[in-house]
Design an enzyme around this catalytic site. Sequence first.
Site, PDB file in Angstrom:
ATOM      1  N   HIS A 134      58.829  40.535  61.889  1.00 43.21           N
ATOM      2  CA  HIS A 134      59.496  41.471  60.976  1.00 43.21           C
ATOM      3  C   HIS A 134      59.445  40.956  59.540  1.00 43.21           C
ATOM      4  O   HIS A 134      59.124  41.708  58.608  1.00 43.21           O
ATOM      5  CB  HIS A 134      60.949  41.647  61.428  1.00 43.21           C
ATOM      6  CG  HIS A 134      61.796  42.451  60.491  1.00 43.21           C
ATOM      7  ND1 HIS A 134      62.046  43.789  60.671  1.00 43.21           N
ATOM      8  CD2 HIS A 134      62.461  42.099  59.350  1.00 43.21           C
ATOM      9  CE1 HIS A 134      62.819  44.226  59.693  1.00 43.21           C
ATOM     10  NE2 HIS A 134      63.087  43.225  58.879  1.00 43.21           N
ATOM     11  N   GLU A 135      59.738  39.678  59.347  1.00 41.45           N
ATOM     12  CA  GLU A 135      59.733  39.118  57.985  1.00 41.45           C
ATOM     13  C   GLU A 135      58.318  39.061  57.406  1.00 41.45           C
ATOM     14  O   GLU A 135      58.118  39.301  56.212  1.00 41.45           O
ATOM     15  CB  GLU A 135      60.372  37.729  57.986  1.00 41.45           C
ATOM     16  CG  GLU A 135      61.826  37.704  58.439  1.00 41.45           C
ATOM     17  CD  GLU A 135      62.703  38.675  57.681  1.00 41.45           C
ATOM     18  OE1 GLU A 135      62.385  38.988  56.507  1.00 41.45           O
ATOM     19  OE2 GLU A 135      63.704  39.143  58.238  1.00 41.45           O
ATOM     20  N   HIS A 138      57.469  42.417  56.043  1.00 51.31           N
ATOM     21  CA  HIS A 138      58.009  42.607  54.694  1.00 51.31           C
ATOM     22  C   HIS A 138      57.066  42.005  53.650  1.00 51.31           C
ATOM     23  O   HIS A 138      56.839  42.596  52.595  1.00 51.31           O
ATOM     24  CB  HIS A 138      59.379  41.935  54.579  1.00 51.31           C
ATOM     25  CG  HIS A 138      60.514  42.785  55.067  1.00 51.31           C
ATOM     26  ND1 HIS A 138      60.682  44.101  54.689  1.00 51.31           N
ATOM     27  CD2 HIS A 138      61.558  42.495  55.893  1.00 51.31           C
ATOM     28  CE1 HIS A 138      61.779  44.579  55.257  1.00 51.31           C
ATOM     29  NE2 HIS A 138      62.322  43.636  56.003  1.00 51.31           N
TER      30      HIS A 138
END
Length: 283
Positions: A134-135, A138
Site C-alpha cells: 500500500h505504501e 502511494h
Amino acid sequence: MTRLWNHTKTALLMGLLMGLFLAGGYLLGGSAGMTLGLILGGVMNFGAFFYSDKLALTAMRGQEVDRQSAPDLIEMVERLSRNAGLPMPRVYICPQQAPNAFATGRSPKHAAVAVTHGALGLLDYGELEGVIGHELAHIKHRDTLISTVAATIAGVFSYLPYMLMFGGLGGGHRENPLGVVGVLLFVVLAPLAAAMIQMGISRSREYLADAEGARIAGTPHGLIGALRKLESVGRRVPMASEGPSQNHMFIVQPLSGKGGGFASLFSTHPATDDRIARLRELA
C-alpha cells in the site's frame, strides 16, 4: 473506470483548492492579493516539495534501518519494490507503539517507507506485505507529493484571520466585490471548505493505493487483515502526541472511529469497512 474517476476527482479537487486559495487572495487584496496568493502558494509548495519528508520522519522520530539491523523488513521492501517497478526507498522504524505506517518523499527516487514498532509487533508477515505494498503504491502514484501539497494549501487557510487583519478586512479595496461582511463569511467558511477538499483528495488516493498495493503484494488478503487489526488496535493505542498532524500520511487515520455520514467528510481516510469491501471485490 474507478481508477480513472479517482484520478479525475483528485485533479478537480486540487484545482478547486487552488482556486479557493486565489479567491482568498483576491478578496483580501484585489489583484495584488491574488498575486500575493500565488507567490505564497508557490513558497509553501516549494517547502512541502523539498522538506516534507524530513519533517515527517523527524516528528515521528524515525530511525533508518538497513540489511544488518532489519534484514527481514529490508528484504520484503526490496522484493515488493521490484514488483512495483520502483527504486528501493529508504526504510525507517518509528518507536511509537500505536500500529501504523506511512510513506513520504517527493518522488520515487526520493522516497521513504516507515512503520511503527506497534505495527511490526501486531502484523504477521502477509499483513505487513499488504501494508508495505500500500505504501509503495502511494510512492508509485506520487500521492506522497499530491497529499502534502493539498494539506499545505489547506493549512494556509487557518491563517486567514491574520491575513484579514493585515489586509484591513479586505473591504477597503475597490476590487473587493463582497465588502466586509462577505469577506468575514469567506474567512469563516473557506478554512472549512479547504479542509473538506483536502480530505476528499486524501480519501480518493487511499482507494487507489489499496488496489495497487494488493497487486504489488500479489493478493488483497494481507491488506484486508492488516486494516482490520490496525483500526481495532489503533483505537485502544492512540498515536502519541508528538506524532505529526498530517493524518493523511498514515495507512489508517490515527484516533479515528469508523465514521460515516456527514462526519466522513472530515476524515482523511475512507471507512475501513468500505476499503475492505473494495479489496474483497479484487479477491
